[in-house]
Design a protein around this motif. Structure first.
Motif, PDB file in Angstrom:
ATOM      1  N   CYS A  16       0.811  -1.225   0.000  1.00  0.00           N
ATOM      2  CA  CYS A  16       0.000   0.000   0.000  1.00  0.00           C
ATOM      3  C   CYS A  16       0.843   1.272   0.000  1.00  0.00           C
ATOM      4  CB  CYS A  16      -0.937   0.004   1.213  1.00  0.00           C
ATOM      5  SG  CYS A  16      -0.083   0.296   2.773  1.00  0.00           S
ATOM      6  N   CYS A  29       3.234  -1.736   8.377  1.00  0.00           N
ATOM      7  CA  CYS A  29       2.822  -0.455   7.814  1.00  0.00           C
ATOM      8  C   CYS A  29       1.628   0.089   8.590  1.00  0.00           C
ATOM      9  CB  CYS A  29       2.490  -0.590   6.330  1.00  0.00           C
ATOM     10  SG  CYS A  29       0.830  -1.190   6.013  1.00  0.00           S
ATOM     11  N   ARG A  31      -1.315   0.541   7.740  1.00  0.00           N
ATOM     12  CA  ARG A  31      -2.570  -0.185   7.534  1.00  0.00           C
ATOM     13  C   ARG A  31      -2.539  -1.594   8.114  1.00  0.00           C
ATOM     14  NH1 ARG A  31      -4.747   1.077   1.439  1.00  0.00           N
ATOM     15  NH2 ARG A  31      -4.673   3.345   1.579  1.00  0.00           N
ATOM     16  N   HIS A  33      -0.266  -4.111   7.322  1.00  0.00           N
ATOM     17  CA  HIS A  33       0.473  -5.157   6.587  1.00  0.00           C
ATOM     18  C   HIS A  33       1.779  -5.435   7.329  1.00  0.00           C
ATOM     19  CE1 HIS A  33      -1.860  -3.286   3.071  1.00  0.00           C
ATOM     20  NE2 HIS A  33      -2.411  -4.462   3.300  1.00  0.00           N
TER      21      HIS A  33
HETATM   22 ZN   LIG Z   1       0.648  -1.637   3.761  1.00  0.00          ZN
END
Ligand SMILES: [Zn+2]
Length: 272
Positions: A16, A29, A31, A33
Motif C-alpha cells: 500500500c 505499515c 494499515r 500489513h
Molecule cells: Zn501496507
C-alpha cells in the motif's frame, strides 16, 4: 535489535506504499500489513512468494564460482565508479541472489548502509547466513519495499531490471550501476551447449539501448577476460548459469570446458 529493524524509516509497504514502523520481530505499515523478521535476520517483504526456479543448491554453486575470483575486475571497477558517482546514501543490490557480489563489493558494511533484495527466499537465506552487518530482504523488484528517493547507489548485476521502480527509489540524486553481459560472456558455455539452446536471442546492444532510453547514461565501462577453469569450477558454472536451464547437464562434457570468457559492460545512469 536486528540492524534491519532499526532502519525501518528506509522502507515503505510494498502493498500500500504506507510508512513502516518496527516491532520486536517484524516491520509493519500503518494499515497493518506485516512483514516478519526471520531468525536469520532478514525481512520477508513477499510473504507467500512461491519458491521459484532457483533452489539452494544453485546459489551454493554460484557462491563458490564467484569466490573463484572471476568477477574481481568487474567488482573493482564497479567500486571505483560508485566512489566517483554515488559516494553517499544507502547502497542497494537489486536482485542480489545469495549476496556474494554485495559482500565482495562492500566487505565492511559499517562504512555504508548496504541492503540486498531478491525475490528468491533460498538466495536471501544464504545471504543472511553468518550475519555481518549487511541488510537482507526477500523483495520483488517490481514493488520495492523502499521509500521514494531513499537509495544513493543501486547495483543491478546480471539480473533483470525494473526501471520505473529503480527510478522511484533512486530519486533525483541516486545513481544506477547496471552490469550486463557482453556478447562474448560465457562464450565457451554457449559453444558447449550449442544445438541444445532453446533461444539464443540475447543482444547486449539492445539491453544497452534500453538502459539509455530509461536512464541518462553518465559512463560506460567494458571488461573482457578469458580465464582458466578447473573441473569443479566448470561444474559450478554449468549449475548456476541460466543458460543451461532446461538442458540435460549430466550429458555435457565438462572436461572440454577449460576456460571461460567474462565479458561485461557496466552502465552508469541517472534518472532523466
Ligand atoms: Zn501496507
Amino acid at each position: 535489535m536486528e540492524p534491519i529493524l532499526s532502519q525501518a524509516a528506509l522502507f515503505c509497504c510494498p502493498l500500500c506504499h504506507g510508512a513502516i514502523t518496527r516491532g520486536d520481530t517484524f516491520l509493519r505499515c500503518e494499515r497493518g500489513h506485516t512483514f516478519s523478521l526471520s531468525k536469520k535476520g532478514y525481512v520477508d517483504f513477499v510473504p507467500g512468494a512461491r519458491a521459484g526456479a532457483y533452489d539452494g543448491a544453485l546459489f551454493e554453486s554460484r557462491q563458490r564460482f564467484i569466490a573463484g575470483g572471476f568477477y574481481v575486475e568487474m567488482l573493482q571497477t564497479l567500486l571505483g565508479l560508485i566512489a566517483q558517482y554515488a559516494p553517499t546514501g544507502p547502497l542497494l543490490d537489486a536482485g542480489c541472489g545469495e549476496g556474494s557480489f554485495l559482500k565482495a563489493l562492500m566487505p565492511d558494511p559499517s562504512v555504508r548502509l548496504c541492503l540486498g533484495l531478491d525475490l528468491s527466499r533460498p538466495g536471501i537465506q544464504q545471504a543472511a547466513n553468518g550475519g555481518g552487518g549487511w541488510l537482507w530482504g526477500v523483495g520483488d523488484l517490481a514493488r520495492l519495499p523502499l521509500q521514494d528517493g531513499s537509495i544513493g547507489a543501486m547495483v543491478n548485476i546480471l539480473s533483470p531490471a525494473n526501471y520505473p521502480e529503480f527510478a522511484r527509489v533512486l530519486g533525483d540524486k541516486g545513481v544506477l550501476f547496471k552490469v550486463v553481459p557482453g556478447d562474448g560472456y560465457l562464450r565457451e558455455v554457449r559453444a558447449l551447449i550449442q544445438g541444445q539452446l532453446r533461444r539464443n536471442s540475447y543482444s547486449s546492444r539492445q539491453v544497452q539501448s534500453l538502459f539509455a532510453e530509461r536512464f541518462r547514461l553518465l559512463c560506460k565501462q567494458e571488461i573482457q577476460k578469458t580465464l582458466p577453469l578447473s573441473f569443479e569450477q566448470a561444474r559450478d558454472l554449468i549449475a548456476m548459469t541460466p543458460l543451461t536451464q532446461g538442458i540435460e547437464k549430466e550429458r555435457l562434457n565438462l572436461t572440454a570446458l577449460r576456460e571461460v570468457t567474462i565479458h561485461l559492460h557496466i552502465l552508469v545512469g541517472q534518472r532523466p
